[in-house]
Scaffold this active site. Structure first.
Site, PDB file in Angstrom:
ATOM      1  N   VAL A  17       8.714  -2.715   9.138  1.00  0.00           N
ATOM      2  CA  VAL A  17       8.673  -3.843   8.216  1.00  0.00           C
ATOM      3  C   VAL A  17      10.078  -4.314   7.866  1.00  0.00           C
ATOM      4  O   VAL A  17      10.396  -5.503   7.929  1.00  0.00           O
ATOM      5  CB  VAL A  17       7.877  -3.478   6.950  1.00  0.00           C
ATOM      6  CG1 VAL A  17       7.843  -4.652   5.991  1.00  0.00           C
ATOM      7  CG2 VAL A  17       6.465  -3.043   7.307  1.00  0.00           C
ATOM      8  N   HIS A  50       5.689   8.228  12.675  1.00  0.00           N
ATOM      9  CA  HIS A  50       4.573   9.065  13.131  1.00  0.00           C
ATOM     10  C   HIS A  50       3.300   8.257  13.375  1.00  0.00           C
ATOM     11  O   HIS A  50       2.228   8.824  13.579  1.00  0.00           O
ATOM     12  CB  HIS A  50       4.286  10.193  12.139  1.00  0.00           C
ATOM     13  CG  HIS A  50       3.860   9.742  10.772  1.00  0.00           C
ATOM     14  ND1 HIS A  50       2.607   9.256  10.507  1.00  0.00           N
ATOM     15  CD2 HIS A  50       4.529   9.680   9.598  1.00  0.00           C
ATOM     16  CE1 HIS A  50       2.516   8.929   9.235  1.00  0.00           C
ATOM     17  NE2 HIS A  50       3.675   9.174   8.654  1.00  0.00           N
ATOM     18  N   HIS A 223      -3.100  10.805   6.068  1.00  0.00           N
ATOM     19  CA  HIS A 223      -3.953  10.524   7.227  1.00  0.00           C
ATOM     20  C   HIS A 223      -3.682  11.631   8.233  1.00  0.00           C
ATOM     21  O   HIS A 223      -2.556  11.809   8.690  1.00  0.00           O
ATOM     22  CB  HIS A 223      -3.619   9.150   7.808  1.00  0.00           C
ATOM     23  CG  HIS A 223      -4.074   8.943   9.218  1.00  0.00           C
ATOM     24  ND1 HIS A 223      -5.398   9.061   9.593  1.00  0.00           N
ATOM     25  CD2 HIS A 223      -3.397   8.633  10.352  1.00  0.00           C
ATOM     26  CE1 HIS A 223      -5.504   8.829  10.892  1.00  0.00           C
ATOM     27  NE2 HIS A 223      -4.305   8.572  11.378  1.00  0.00           N
ATOM     28  N   TYR A 254     -10.398   8.297  15.502  1.00  0.00           N
ATOM     29  CA  TYR A 254      -9.998   7.656  16.756  1.00  0.00           C
ATOM     30  C   TYR A 254      -9.450   8.714  17.708  1.00  0.00           C
ATOM     31  O   TYR A 254      -8.985   9.786  17.298  1.00  0.00           O
ATOM     32  CB  TYR A 254      -8.948   6.558  16.526  1.00  0.00           C
ATOM     33  CG  TYR A 254      -7.639   7.027  15.917  1.00  0.00           C
ATOM     34  CD1 TYR A 254      -6.629   7.598  16.702  1.00  0.00           C
ATOM     35  CD2 TYR A 254      -7.401   6.895  14.552  1.00  0.00           C
ATOM     36  CE1 TYR A 254      -5.436   8.017  16.141  1.00  0.00           C
ATOM     37  CE2 TYR A 254      -6.214   7.309  13.981  1.00  0.00           C
ATOM     38  CZ  TYR A 254      -5.226   7.875  14.785  1.00  0.00           C
ATOM     39  OH  TYR A 254      -4.043   8.300  14.223  1.00  0.00           O
ATOM     40  N   VAL A 354       2.133  -2.165   4.558  1.00  0.00           N
ATOM     41  CA  VAL A 354       1.996  -2.899   5.817  1.00  0.00           C
ATOM     42  C   VAL A 354       1.946  -1.883   6.955  1.00  0.00           C
ATOM     43  O   VAL A 354       2.796  -1.001   7.042  1.00  0.00           O
ATOM     44  CB  VAL A 354       3.187  -3.865   6.014  1.00  0.00           C
ATOM     45  CG1 VAL A 354       3.057  -4.616   7.328  1.00  0.00           C
ATOM     46  CG2 VAL A 354       3.283  -4.837   4.830  1.00  0.00           C
ATOM     47  N   TRP A 355       0.962  -2.016   7.812  1.00  0.00           N
ATOM     48  CA  TRP A 355       0.812  -1.085   8.924  1.00  0.00           C
ATOM     49  C   TRP A 355       1.496  -1.647  10.170  1.00  0.00           C
ATOM     50  O   TRP A 355       1.874  -2.817  10.215  1.00  0.00           O
ATOM     51  CB  TRP A 355      -0.670  -0.784   9.168  1.00  0.00           C
ATOM     52  CG  TRP A 355      -1.317   0.005   8.052  1.00  0.00           C
ATOM     53  CD1 TRP A 355      -0.847   0.155   6.780  1.00  0.00           C
ATOM     54  CD2 TRP A 355      -2.536   0.740   8.119  1.00  0.00           C
ATOM     55  NE1 TRP A 355      -1.706   0.949   6.041  1.00  0.00           N
ATOM     56  CE2 TRP A 355      -2.753   1.321   6.837  1.00  0.00           C
ATOM     57  CE3 TRP A 355      -3.476   0.969   9.119  1.00  0.00           C
ATOM     58  CZ2 TRP A 355      -3.858   2.119   6.548  1.00  0.00           C
ATOM     59  CZ3 TRP A 355      -4.591   1.762   8.827  1.00  0.00           C
ATOM     60  CH2 TRP A 355      -4.771   2.332   7.564  1.00  0.00           C
ATOM     61  N   ASP A 545      -6.745 -24.643  -7.063  1.00  0.00           N
ATOM     62  CA  ASP A 545      -7.398 -25.749  -7.759  1.00  0.00           C
ATOM     63  C   ASP A 545      -7.889 -25.223  -9.098  1.00  0.00           C
ATOM     64  O   ASP A 545      -8.283 -24.061  -9.215  1.00  0.00           O
ATOM     65  CB  ASP A 545      -8.522 -26.372  -6.931  1.00  0.00           C
ATOM     66  CG  ASP A 545      -9.757 -25.486  -6.859  1.00  0.00           C
ATOM     67  OD1 ASP A 545      -9.604 -24.265  -6.650  1.00  0.00           O
ATOM     68  OD2 ASP A 545     -10.880 -26.013  -6.995  1.00  0.00           O
ATOM     69  N   THR A 547      -8.650 -26.547 -13.653  1.00  0.00           N
ATOM     70  CA  THR A 547      -8.808 -27.623 -14.631  1.00  0.00           C
ATOM     71  C   THR A 547      -7.773 -27.454 -15.738  1.00  0.00           C
ATOM     72  O   THR A 547      -7.337 -26.333 -16.043  1.00  0.00           O
ATOM     73  CB  THR A 547     -10.210 -27.644 -15.248  1.00  0.00           C
ATOM     74  OG1 THR A 547     -10.491 -26.384 -15.846  1.00  0.00           O
ATOM     75  CG2 THR A 547     -11.255 -27.944 -14.191  1.00  0.00           C
TER      76      THR A 547
END
Length: 837
Positions: A17, A50, A223, A254, A354-355, A545, A547
């Site tokens: 990043v 990693h 992870h 995975y 961010v991956w 948007d 009011t």
């Protein structure tokens, strides 16, 4: 090492990043950029080092897909990508259906993919046991990238432009803020004067932000990943990967080849969260600060499940575990990245959570945002300003991150609600609503009734007009009572809790001029007028948007949706005059709002007050104080449901009394409680009202959205020049309302789209406008008063013609749809007679 004493911008963190930020800022003309990291290069020890480095392009989120597709393009251009292809396999019937949704999202965003049989999957990946799966989603464009090499290339490119100084092995020790703006980065190599600082250091981002008194609400989380080998099948592999990657979606895992080894990663284990301050130092780390010791017990079940899927490798006694880590990554309370200038400190930017798959695309987006304020990809869902204070607390961050972790590969319904940290923001009517059997959905921490079980008798009254749903998926997080409440409101009158509004008072001698400069609509109107207005960025994209009520010569009240309320607030704050002539006060916590709408709304409200609520005395688009049951309220005659009625703003401590007064007065007129399912979906769609984040995004302009006004005000406003050009050019797309002609599926069950489905030609070809945007359903829902399921979609002009027949893809089948409205004319009550009665 010593660092420069001055910089135009300091980027903290040299993972994918930070490197992307340094390069894209340099490419856009920034100079005197300093890139800092406390670790060594090219691998300073963060999550980039990693990561498994694979990129699946398809996401149900348009925004995240756009980031990923752009990142993939950049990786390929740098020569650091291998196109391996990838499978997402289904073990269950529910997952097979989810893969059909993945196909629809792929088609909506233009990603190449197909559904294949177990036999076809094993032809692509011969070590996969076809007996374990029911089918697979195959995406040939899946990539494996070298993110460390990409970072090096980006640094080298920035240096070649003469723009970048790199300082590795330098730790940030403090950030100095003066008068609300970042001024200085303190490091163990010296201090750097800088008016712009980018925090791009992943799991350490909260700690760095706190040095400046800012908040980046994420948590480091584990992870788990192991690498096994040597794998005999991979012995002759040239390069990193030969076979497609496998996502075993039903087990949250995975498996992917890495040279002669197989990596197995898991998102199925218990959530393991930690504080950024607890991450070990480089010196104290056996591998790196983000590669923690492996906890075997957390992986035992996952190993058994992986063995089921790839027994030929994991069951081979010659194959052993060669590497195993608890790797750290960043999780946020809502699963989205955290991007943009922090609300607390001007010049301090967050590019966090961010991956690898989004890194370069997000780097380009934020660099554009910093440079011109006009990013090509709309990052509204990732804006750091979106968070309310309660969402920045450790309790909320940890609760939501823990709940979300095991949903990484989960089957998540578009309307699925969070279960953790609920009942936080309660309206004063909450007790009454619970007694009425309200089913609550959450927005910005507010508990909002989506429908009421007490309205069950309405089902018999309206019969099949409530458009019941047979299929479990569409009936999940939904009730036919939504449509029954809709019909009762249309025929009689309904009362709606709108407490989730965000409300800001803008006051002072410069208030009118400041708002005039921000809003498309004219703001300098008589006191007592209500103005609906979009806000644009300089490129003419639709930012928001909302009011605005003019309550006095120097007093305006802004009312906007709660979901993006804090983002809208920050937009106003950032654009207020520096001389202090206009001030913003967040009054959200001071007011609750009750909506009363329907043909009998005037009868109900009039019965509670001595004020004249007649049309002549109280015309549409006006507001004024009205005493209701001894409570001084502010009534605003506008409608998001297309019916006569009022938004009634009440001091929050008196809200229950106002509700009770209106409730009692409404009983002779058949008043029913009405949930947000009617307010925000069914009634809105019948009227063709646009919603931010659906129809209204930076991707589209007011001309395309059918919101161009007859004239353009003389006063200058943000985006005016771009808006004038848009008005002078035929639109590339036209926002249309479509009806589903026949929702009957091949099984005979009626199916109802929920939004984001591809809209195609009758023979299934994608519709692509002159700007390269594909047509998809921006919104979808029942239209009980018109007897059709409704979709909204931007269509190319050739198809944006009433009567044009098209198709919508839903769960692998094509459903006939017809353009019912091209432009802004409502499908229901096209003359707007009811709202102005």
């Amino acid at each position: 090492m010593a660092v420069p004493d001055r910089a135009s911008v300091v980027v903290i963190g040299a993972g994918i990043v930070g490197n992307s930020m340094a390069y894209h800022l340099a490419r856009l003309g920034w100079r005197d950029i300093v890139l800092l990291d406390k670790g060594p290069l090219p691998n300073p020890g963060g999550s980039t080092g990693h990561a498994s480095n694979f990129i699946y392009l398809t996401d149900h989120s348009k925004e995240m897909t756009a980031f990923t597709v752009d990142s993939a393009r950049q990786y390929v251009e740098m020569g650091v990508a291998t196109q391996s292809g990838g499978l997402e396999v289904a073990r269950t019937a529910a997952r097979v259906e989810e893969l059909k949704r993945r196909m629809a999202s792929s088609h909506a965003w233009g990603i190449d993919a197909e559904l294949i049989s177990p036999a076809e999957a094993t032809r692509l990946v011969p070590y996969l046991d076809a007996n374990v799966i029911r089918g697979a989603f195959y995406a040939p464009g899946v990539l494996v990238v070298d993110s460390l090499r990409a970072g090096t290339i980006m640094r080298e490119r920035a240096q070649a432009l003469g723009a970048l100084t790199i300082a590795a092995g330098v730790e940030v020790t403090g950030l100095d803020v003066e008068h609300g703006r970042i001024r200085r980065v303190r490091t163990d190599g010296g201090d750097i004067e800088a008016d712009t600082v980018v925090i791009a250091c992943g799991v350490w981002s909260p700690r760095i932000a706190r040095m400046a008194g800012a908040s980046i609400p994420l948590t480091p989380a584990v992870h788990q990943m192991i690498s096994v080998g040597p794998v005999p099948l991979f012995a002759d592999t040239v390069g990193e990967i030969t076979f497609p990657i496998i996502r075993d979606m039903d087990t949250n895992m995975y498996e992917r080849q890495h040279g002669g080894d197989l990596e197995v990663g898991s998102y199925a284990h218990r959530p393991i969260l930690m504080d950024a301050d607890e991450i070990p130092s480089i010196a104290a780390s056996a591998l790196s600060p983000t590669e923690l010791p492996f906890t075997q017990d957390d992986f035992s079940l996952q190993m058994e499940q992986a063995l089921e899927l790839v027994p030929d490798i994991l069951g081979d006694e010659r194959v052993g575990i060669r590497h195993a880590i608890n790797g750290l990554l960043s999780l946020t309370p809502d699963g989205a990245p955290i991007l943009g200038q922090t609300p607390e400190v001007r010049g301090l930017w967050s590019v966090a959570a961010v991956w690898i798959k989004e890194g370069p695309g997000i780097g380009r987006t934020v660099a554009e945002w910093m440079t011109t304020g006009e990013p090509e990809i709309d990052p509204h869902g990732s804006d750091v300003a979106r968070f309310y204070d309660h969402q920045r607390t450790d309790h909320h961050i940890q609760a939501r991150a823990a709940e979300g972790y095991n949903k990484t590969y989960g089957i998540v319904h578009p309307m699925e609600q969070w279960a953790s940290n609920r009942d936080l923001r309660l309206s004063p009517m909450n007790g009454r609503e619970r007694d009425l059997g309200a089913v609550f959905f959450e927005t910005a921490g507010w508990e909002r009734p989506y429908w009421y079980e007490s309205n069950a008798p309405l089902l018999a009254e309206f019969g099949d007009r409530v458009m019941p749903r047979e299929a479990e998926w569409e009936a999940r997080w939904w009730s036919p009572l939504i449509n029954a409440e809709h019909l009762a409101l249309r025929e009689r009158v309904g009362i709606v809790d709108l407490s989730a509004f965000a409300i800001f008072d803008v006051t002072g001698p410069g208030a009118a001029a400041a708002l005039e400069h921000l809003c498309v609509a004219r703001i300098d109107v008589p006191v007592g007028r209500v103005i609906y207005t979009p806000l644009l960025n300089e490129a003419g994209g639709i930012y928001a948007d909302l009011t605005i009520m003019r309550l006095g010569e120097q007093h305006f009240r802004v009312v906007t949706g709660g979901g993006m309320g804090m983002r809208d607030k920050q937009w106003f704050v950032d654009h207020l005059p520096a001389d202090g002539s206009a001030q913003l006060f967040d009054a959200t916590g001071a007011w609750t709002t009750i909506g009363v709408w329907g043909p009998r709304a005037r009868d109900v409200v009039q019965a509670t007050t001595a004020a004249d609520m007649g049309h002549a005395a109280f015309p549409f688009a006006t507001c004024r104080p009205v005493d209701i049951g001894g409570v001084r309220t502010l009534a605003s005659r506008i409608s998001y449901v297309g019916e006569l009625g009022w938004e009634i703003h009440v001091p929050i401590e008196q809200g229950a009394r106002a509700w009770d007064t209106l409730w009692d007065a409404g009983q002779p007129h058949g008043l029913v409680p009405v949930g947000i399912g009617t307010y925000a979906v069914t009634a809105r769609l019948e009227k063709g009202y646009r919603a931010h984040g659906n129809e209204l995004e930076l991707d589209f302009d007011l001309v395309e959205a059918g919101m161009a006004r007859p004239t353009v005000k003389e006063a200058d406003f943000v985006g005016r020049a771009a808006y004038l050009k848009q008005r002078a050019t035929p639109p590339a797309a036209v926002l249309c309302t479509l009806t589903v002609d026949d929702p009957t599926s091949s099984s005979g069950v009626k199916r109802y789209m929920l939004g984001r489905e591809p809209i195609t030609t009758p023979d299934g070809k994608p519709l692509v406008d002159a700007k390269g945007r594909r047509s998809y359903a921006t919104s979808a829902g029942s239209g009980p008063s018109v007897g059709r399921h409704l979709l909204m979609s931007y269509l190319p002009p050739a198809q944006a013609v009433v009567g044009t027949r098209l198709q919508a893809e839903y769960f692998g089948e094509q459903y006939p749809v017809t353009v019912a409205v091209a432009g802004a004319t409502p499908l229901f009550d096209p003359g707007n007679e009811r709202i102005r009665s």
